[in-house]
Each structure stands twice: as structure tokens, then as C-alpha cells.
Design an enzyme around this catalytic site. Structure first.
Site, PDB file in Angstrom:
ATOM      1  N   GLY A  67     131.034 109.101 -19.589  1.00 25.23           N
ATOM      2  CA  GLY A  67     130.510 107.734 -19.556  1.00 25.23           C
ATOM      3  C   GLY A  67     131.620 106.717 -19.651  1.00 25.23           C
ATOM      4  CG  ASN A  68     131.369 103.124 -18.057  1.00 30.15           C
ATOM      5  OD1 ASN A  68     130.869 102.115 -18.533  1.00 30.15           O
ATOM      6  ND2 ASN A  68     130.869 103.746 -16.991  1.00 30.15           N
ATOM      7  CB  ILE A  69     133.487 101.225 -23.356  1.00 29.62           C
ATOM      8  CG1 ILE A  69     134.469 100.472 -22.457  1.00 29.62           C
ATOM      9  CG2 ILE A  69     134.130 102.463 -23.966  1.00 29.62           C
ATOM     10  CD1 ILE A  69     135.619  99.831 -23.229  1.00 29.62           C
ATOM     11  CB  SER A  70     129.843  99.128 -19.074  1.00 26.23           C
ATOM     12  OG  SER A  70     128.974  98.066 -18.764  1.00 26.23           O
TER      13      SER A  70
END
Ligand code: CTP
Length: 399
Positions: free
Chosen positions: A207-210
């Protein structure tokens, strides 16, 4: 500011008490104008006590003050919450048989309708035509929420959360009474937000931190400027802006499907989501276990489709405006300009990721590149401010 809260005869009238409090507690002067039918749900004494103002439903009271003209003329914002099917019909046809409908005809200020009714009534062609008429004239008609209705049924028609309606009204008031306040009325816009998660096994993902905040702000501002908004949200747990149709997705492939479906009749598509470029080549359907003394197998990845490039290359609607984002950690503008050429979109919002901007932050700072070579600097500030500047550029392209 002078706010007129019109209340028509639906059960959601009781939720308008909360909306009224939000206005008064933030310093606005609110005059409540209920319809006679709405008094079955909330009485005049409640409105009078909560607003500190006189309350009447008819034009025949205090006639010497000419209230049927004065209240509308003095308003900075007119919000009808809840707006019933009957009230929408009267407003669309310019009827004036009580104080509220007279006020609607004399107001020069922005008008926001927050409809609430049963799904059948909302979806009836008569109601939909009335809504389209009001939107064409520049009114902001908030799409009702989906959820539990009066009784056991659920569907579209629910009164949106009063906080979300208040937030929308705040944005409308901030933009002022200029004619362009509902400049996206009659437009359908699609916004993607959040960060995709690419599952590895039942409990793990890439995933990513958005956080989704920038995309949610873009969606909320578009609704406040009158657009019908589809917000495709990937793993973002944020309050849903009023009037926004929310589609929840998890992975990049799900996001692609939802965005392409919504984009089929969209005037603009804004890809604010942080889409994973790669996903695990294999999904392991049971939790991957570590084995003592055995090194983990390398993770094989495959490319995800580039949704922004795809939408830019195959516009579903002629003249559809496509907007991309580029979040960069270094030399943002150079990378952004290169990315712009690769993606083929009309506008690209370039921002440098930092501790107090872009991902996760309430604020942002950016440069918006346009296909003609224009560069618009967006100064450091709340994400809604960037959203407004972005919609200014989109609205100019649509016009
Ligand atoms: N995007 C997309 N589909 C993808 C990846 C990204 O639609 N598979 C969109 C994002 O929503 C964003 C824009 O493309 O609007 C920029 O994404 P970004 O990941 O920053 O760019 P990349 O093309 O992945 O380039 P790089 O990895 O080199 O930074």
C-alpha cells in the site's frame, strides 16, 4: 452572514435543528422559514428558540415589514433542508404560495437544496426533471445520501449528515454571491482518492500512505460548486462530503473499473488517488508463514494498468477534462513536466511530498501544469483551496 434556513415537510426536519445550531454557533444570523407542513415534525417554538428570530410560515404575518420580499433580498445564503419532492416541484415552477416559496423568488444569493425523500420519489422522472431545472438555473441541489430511510427501507434519499451540509454551505458562503458560485451545476465529475492496496495474502498488502484528504476536498468543493460528483475512494476513512456519490474500492484494478464506469458520462475526471504501479504476481490465499532457517522467496510483481494514461487516451466524452497528480520527493517540477507528457492529461497537479504537505497533511502546495504550457502556482494552504483553484481551471476548460 445572513442565512435563511427553509424547512419543508419531511421527517428530516428534526435534523435541520442540528444544522441550524452549526450555523448559529459559527456566528451566522439564521432566519428559519418553515412550511406549514413541516410544523407537523418540528414546531415553530423550537425554530424560534434555536434561532432567536421570529418564525412564520405565511406572508400574512407582519405584512408591514413586507417579509416575503425582505427575507430573500437580505439573505447571503438560502438553504432548504430538508427539501421535499413537493418543495422542489414548487421551486422549479416558480410557485409562491407561502413565505418560503416567495423567499425563493426574491433571493439573489446562492441557493442550496438538501433533498430528503423516499427513493421512489427521488428517482421519479418528475422530481429528476425539477432537480435538473433548478441546477440549470444555478441552484446547488445536493444528491441525497444512500442509507436507512424512514421505516424499514434503505436506499437513496436520505438527508445527508448535517455537518457535511454545513461544510458545503460554508464553502458556498466563502465563494461569495458571485454568479459563478454554482459554475459546475449540471456537470458530472469523477474524483479518485486515497491509496490502493494490493493484497499479498489474506492479511497483508502493498500500500501507500495516501490519506485521501486531497481527493475528498476536491470532491467536496465540486459538490459545493454544483457538480454531481462520483468519488471513487480507495481505503480512505474520512467523512463523506455532502452530495457526493461514494464508491469504495480496494485495489488498483477495482479502482480502474469504478473510475472507467463513472467516467462514461463525465465532464471531468480527477485522478487524485495514489494508485499502486505494481501488484504481487500471485495472491496466496492462505497466510504466508515464516519457516525457521528458510529465506523468504523474492516477491514477484506485475504492472498495474496506468488508469490516468488510459482515460486521457480514450476520452469517453468529447472535451472531457482529465486531471492527474504527481507527488514527487525531489526536483518536483522537472519530474512533473516529464510525467505530464507521458500521461497525456489536460492538467497535472505537481506537489512535493513533505512533512506538512501532500500525503496525510491538511495542507498542500502545488504547481498546476496545463496542456498549453501554463503553470499556476497554488500557495501553501488548506487542501480545499487547492481544490478551488483546480476547479477554476477545469471550469474554464469546460466553458
Ligand atoms: N496513476 C494511475 N494509474 C496508475 C498509477 C498512477 O492512474 N497505475 C495516476 C495517479 O492517480 C496520478 C498520476 O497517475 O494522477 C501520477 O501517478 P504517479 O504514481 O505519481 O506517477 P507514475 O506514473 O507512477 O510515475 P513514477 O512512478 O515514475 O513517479
Amino acid at each position: 452572514m445572513n442565512v435563511v434556513l427553509g424547512v419543508s415537510g419531511g421527517i428530516a426536519a428534526y435534523k435541520a435543528c442540528e444544522l441550524l445550531r452549526l450555523f448559529t454557533e459559527s456566528g451566522h444570523r439564521v432566519r428559519v422559514v418553515p412550511t406549514a407542513a413541516s410544523l407537523h415534525f418540528v414546531g415553530a417554538a423550537t425554530w424560534s428558540a434555536l434561532s432567536g428570530q421570529p418564525v412564520s410560515t405565511e406572508v400574512w404575518e407582519s405584512v408591514h415589514e413586507v417579509p416575503h420580499v425582505r427575507i430573500g433580498q437580505q439573505a447571503d445564503l438560502l438553504v432548504i433542508a430538508p427539501a421535499t419532492a413537493d418543495l422542489l416541484a414548487k421551486a422549479a415552477h416558480g410557485r409562491a404560495d407561502d413565505l418560503l416559496t416567495n423567499t425563493l423568488l426574491t433571493a439573489h444569493c446562492p441557493v442550496v437544496f438538501a433533498p430528503a425523500m423516499h427513493t421512489e420519489m427521488w428517482e421519479h422522472p418528475a422530481t429528476q426533471e425539477n432537480v435538473a431545472t433548478l441546477r440549470r438555473r444555478g441552484a446547488i441541489v445536493i444528491e441525497p445520501a444512500v442509507g436507512r430511510l424512514t421505516g424499514a427501507d434503505t436506499g437513496k434519499g436520505r438527508f445527508p449528515d448535517p455537518e457535511a451540509i454545513f461544510e458545503l454551505c460554508r464553502r458556498v458562503l466563502a465563494r461569495g454571491a458571485d454568479a459563478g458560485v454554482a459554475d459546475l451545476a449540471g456537470r458530472h465529475v469523477v474524483v479518485s482518492a486515497g491509496g490502493t492496496r494490493e493484497p499479498l495474502d489474506p492479511v497483508r498488502f502493498l500500500g501507500n500512505i495516501s490519506s485521501g484528504r486531497q481527493g475528498f476536498a476536491i470532491a467536496g468543493v465540486a459538490a459545493a460548486r454544483g457538480a454531481r460528483v462520483t468519488l471513487v475512494a480507495a481505503n480512505a476513512e474520512l467523512p463523506v462530503p455532502a452530495g457526493v456519490d461514494l464508491v469504495r474500492v480496494g485495489t488498483a484494478l477495482e479502482l480502474r473499473e469504478a473510475v472507467l464506469a463513472a467516467a462514461a458520462d463525465a465532464d471531468a475526471v480527477v485522478m487524485a488517488a495514489a494508485v499502486a504501479d505494481f501488484r504481487p504476481a500471485d495472491y496466496i490465499s492462505v497466510k504466508i508463514k515464516k519457516v525457521e532457517g528458510v529465506e523468504p522467496a523474492p516477491l514477484a510483481l506485475v504492472r498495474n494498468p496506468d488508469i490516468l494514461a488510459e482515460i486521457s487516451a480514450h476520452r469517453a466524452v468529447p472535451g472531457q477534462v482529465v486531471v492527474g497528480f504527481a507527488a514527487e520527493t525531489d526536483d518536483a517540477l522537472r519530474h512533473g513536466r516529464e510525467k505530464f507528457i507521458r500521461k497525456g492529461c489536460d492538467l497535472l497537479v505537481v506537489n512535493e511530498v513533505g512533512a506538512d504537505r501532500a500525503f496525510g497533511s491538511a495542507n498542500n502546495e502545488a504547481v498546476i501544469l496545463s496542456a498549453e504550457g501554463g503553470e499556476t502556482a497554488v500557495p501553501y494552504g488548506p487542501k480545499a483551496q487547492l481544490a478551488d483553484q483546480l476547479w477554476d481551471l477545469v471550469a474554464a476548460r469546460l466553458a
